[in-house]
Design a protein around this motif. Structure first.
Motif, mmCIF file in Angstrom:
data_model
loop_
_atom_site.group_PDB
_atom_site.id
_atom_site.type_symbol
_atom_site.label_atom_id
_atom_site.label_comp_id
_atom_site.label_asym_id
_atom_site.label_seq_id
_atom_site.Cartn_x
_atom_site.Cartn_y
_atom_site.Cartn_z
ATOM 1 N N SER A 40 0.821 -1.206 0.000
ATOM 2 C CA SER A 40 0.000 0.000 0.000
ATOM 3 C C SER A 40 0.856 1.258 0.000
ATOM 4 O O SER A 40 1.482 1.592 1.010
ATOM 5 N N PRO A 41 0.855 1.990 -1.117
ATOM 6 C CA PRO A 41 1.596 3.256 -1.149
ATOM 7 C C PRO A 41 1.101 4.239 -0.078
ATOM 8 O O PRO A 41 1.905 4.938 0.534
ATOM 9 N N LEU A 42 -0.196 4.260 0.176
ATOM 10 C CA LEU A 42 -0.737 5.163 1.197
ATOM 11 C C LEU A 42 -0.224 4.796 2.583
ATOM 12 O O LEU A 42 0.269 5.660 3.319
ATOM 13 N N ALA A 43 -0.321 3.532 2.949
ATOM 14 C CA ALA A 43 0.156 3.108 4.271
ATOM 15 C C ALA A 43 1.657 3.363 4.412
ATOM 16 O O ALA A 43 2.122 3.796 5.471
ATOM 17 N N ALA A 44 2.414 3.115 3.354
ATOM 18 C CA ALA A 44 3.860 3.348 3.401
ATOM 19 C C ALA A 44 4.162 4.818 3.673
ATOM 20 O O ALA A 44 5.040 5.138 4.487
ATOM 21 N N LYS A 45 3.424 5.711 3.015
ATOM 22 C CA LYS A 45 3.628 7.150 3.254
ATOM 23 C C LYS A 45 3.288 7.521 4.693
ATOM 24 O O LYS A 45 3.967 8.350 5.300
ATOM 25 N N LEU A 46 2.238 6.919 5.234
ATOM 26 C CA LEU A 46 1.847 7.225 6.616
ATOM 27 C C LEU A 46 2.906 6.754 7.602
ATOM 28 O O LEU A 46 3.139 7.393 8.632
ATOM 29 N N PHE A 47 3.575 5.639 7.301
ATOM 30 C CA PHE A 47 4.645 5.155 8.182
ATOM 31 C C PHE A 47 5.885 6.047 8.133
ATOM 32 O O PHE A 47 6.761 5.929 8.987
ATOM 33 N N ASN A 48 5.982 6.941 7.165
ATOM 34 C CA ASN A 48 7.083 7.901 7.146
ATOM 35 C C ASN A 48 6.935 8.957 8.235
ATOM 36 O O ASN A 48 7.879 9.677 8.535
ATOM 37 N N ILE A 49 5.746 9.056 8.807
ATOM 38 C CA ILE A 49 5.500 10.002 9.897
ATOM 39 C C ILE A 49 5.984 9.349 11.194
ATOM 40 O O ILE A 49 5.635 8.206 11.480
ATOM 41 N N PRO A 50 6.783 10.037 11.979
ATOM 42 C CA PRO A 50 7.282 9.441 13.224
ATOM 43 C C PRO A 50 6.139 9.044 14.163
ATOM 44 O O PRO A 50 5.092 9.691 14.204
ATOM 45 N N ASN A 51 6.372 7.986 14.912
ATOM 46 C CA ASN A 51 5.480 7.486 15.963
ATOM 47 C C ASN A 51 4.200 6.819 15.469
ATOM 48 O O ASN A 51 3.254 6.661 16.235
ATOM 49 N N ILE A 52 4.146 6.406 14.208
ATOM 50 C CA ILE A 52 2.991 5.665 13.717
ATOM 51 C C ILE A 52 3.229 4.184 14.023
ATOM 52 O O ILE A 52 4.231 3.609 13.607
ATOM 53 N N LYS A 53 2.297 3.588 14.754
ATOM 54 C CA LYS A 53 2.409 2.180 15.152
ATOM 55 C C LYS A 53 1.718 1.247 14.159
ATOM 56 O O LYS A 53 2.233 0.191 13.832
ATOM 57 N N SER A 54 0.506 1.630 13.711
ATOM 58 C CA SER A 54 -0.194 0.796 12.739
ATOM 59 C C SER A 54 -1.135 1.643 11.895
ATOM 60 O O SER A 54 -1.554 2.722 12.303
ATOM 61 N N VAL A 55 -1.440 1.110 10.706
ATOM 62 C CA VAL A 55 -2.359 1.743 9.767
ATOM 63 C C VAL A 55 -3.393 0.696 9.389
ATOM 64 O O VAL A 55 -3.042 -0.396 8.937
ATOM 65 N N PHE A 56 -4.661 1.043 9.577
ATOM 66 C CA PHE A 56 -5.769 0.143 9.272
ATOM 67 C C PHE A 56 -6.626 0.797 8.191
ATOM 68 O O PHE A 56 -7.076 1.932 8.356
ATOM 69 N N LEU A 57 -6.816 0.096 7.082
ATOM 70 C CA LEU A 57 -7.602 0.611 5.970
ATOM 71 C C LEU A 57 -8.948 -0.085 5.928
ATOM 72 O O LEU A 57 -9.013 -1.314 5.859
ATOM 73 N N GLY A 58 -10.023 0.681 5.980
ATOM 74 C CA GLY A 58 -11.376 0.155 5.883
ATOM 75 C C GLY A 58 -12.045 0.659 4.626
ATOM 76 O O GLY A 58 -11.413 1.280 3.772
ATOM 77 N N TYR A 59 -13.337 0.429 4.514
ATOM 78 C CA TYR A 59 -14.080 0.805 3.312
ATOM 79 C C TYR A 59 -13.967 2.299 3.013
ATOM 80 O O TYR A 59 -13.579 2.689 1.917
ATOM 81 N N ASP A 60 -14.292 3.125 3.996
ATOM 82 C CA ASP A 60 -14.257 4.578 3.767
ATOM 83 C C ASP A 60 -13.508 5.317 4.870
ATOM 84 O O ASP A 60 -13.757 6.484 5.119
ATOM 85 N N PHE A 61 -12.600 4.621 5.524
ATOM 86 C CA PHE A 61 -11.844 5.252 6.605
ATOM 87 C C PHE A 61 -10.450 4.661 6.728
ATOM 88 O O PHE A 61 -10.160 3.588 6.220
ATOM 89 N N ILE A 62 -9.603 5.422 7.418
ATOM 90 C CA ILE A 62 -8.236 5.014 7.736
ATOM 91 C C ILE A 62 -8.078 5.215 9.235
ATOM 92 O O ILE A 62 -8.361 6.301 9.745
ATOM 93 N N THR A 63 -7.666 4.177 9.932
ATOM 94 C CA THR A 63 -7.465 4.277 11.362
ATOM 95 C C THR A 63 -5.965 4.219 11.636
ATOM 96 O O THR A 63 -5.285 3.309 11.176
ATOM 97 N N ILE A 64 -5.476 5.204 12.357
ATOM 98 C CA ILE A 64 -4.047 5.293 12.675
ATOM 99 C C ILE A 64 -3.866 5.110 14.179
ATOM 100 O O ILE A 64 -4.533 5.771 14.973
#
Length: 190
Positions: A40-64
């Motif tokens: 996931s290019p989106l999740a990978a970009k979010l992990f570039n932000i410090p202190n991100i533990k997990s990224v959860f992708l749902g139908y119409d939402f993203i949970t960080i």
């Protein structure tokens, strides 16, 4: 583009609603940048932000879920990353969503499992999706229903209450064979 945020019962987790479909089917959860970069290019970009533990992708939402830090410092970077990604028209995922077939139950319990899954699908999953998480069926053995909790549900302080007082009571009410509900140990996700 306007992205809404919602708090979840888990104080280390925020739900982001970009106002568009994130994942047309299934859900995906990533616990590290390496796995995210492969899928996931989106999740990978979010992990570039410090202190991100997990990224959860749902139908119409993203949970960080965060490790440390204040949301007031992390939120602007997350919002900017999500907005930039969707405006670039890059894909959210580069792999096909595969729902693992790791369910376990005795064949004689098939009818019970069908009812359990139906109740989870119609009454439980929509409610926990509102809180930025997901709960899926893993197995049924000796009267115990085993569930996988992901996104905001994983590690949430109120997850035990959700399982015991919410889901367990619901399932026991409709299915006398259900004696209890337990969460499966956290898997590593993607």
């Amino acid at each position: 583009m306007f992205i809404q945020t919602e708090s979840t019962p888990n104080p280390t987790t925020l739900k982001f609603l970009p106002g568009r479909i994130v994942l047309p089917q299934g859900v995906l959860e990533f616990h590290n940048r390496e796995k995210a970069a492969k899928n996931s290019p989106l999740a990978a970009k979010l992990f570039n932000i410090p202190n991100i533990k997990s990224v959860f992708l749902g139908y119409d939402f993203i949970t960080i879920t965060k490790n440390d830090g204040e949301w007031k410092h992390l939120k602007p970077a997350i919002l900017g990353t999500i907005m930039e990604h969707f405006l670039s028209n890059d894909p959210v995922i580069t792999t096909e969503v595969h729902i693992p077939d790791k369910e376990f139950f005795d064949e004689k319990d098939t009818d019970i499992v069908v009812v359990i899954k139906e109740l989870l699908e119609t009454r439980v999953r929509p409610a926990v999706a509102n809180d930025g998480g997901d709960i899926t069926f893993c197995g049924f053995e000796n009267g115990i229903v085993y569930l996988n909790m992901r996104g905001a549900c994983a590690g949430c302080p109120s997850s035990t209450a959700t399982l015991k007082h919410g889901i367990e009571n619901l399932l026991r009410h409709f299915i006398p064979e259900v004696l209890g509900v337990e969460a499966m140990p956290q898997n590593t996700g993607l």
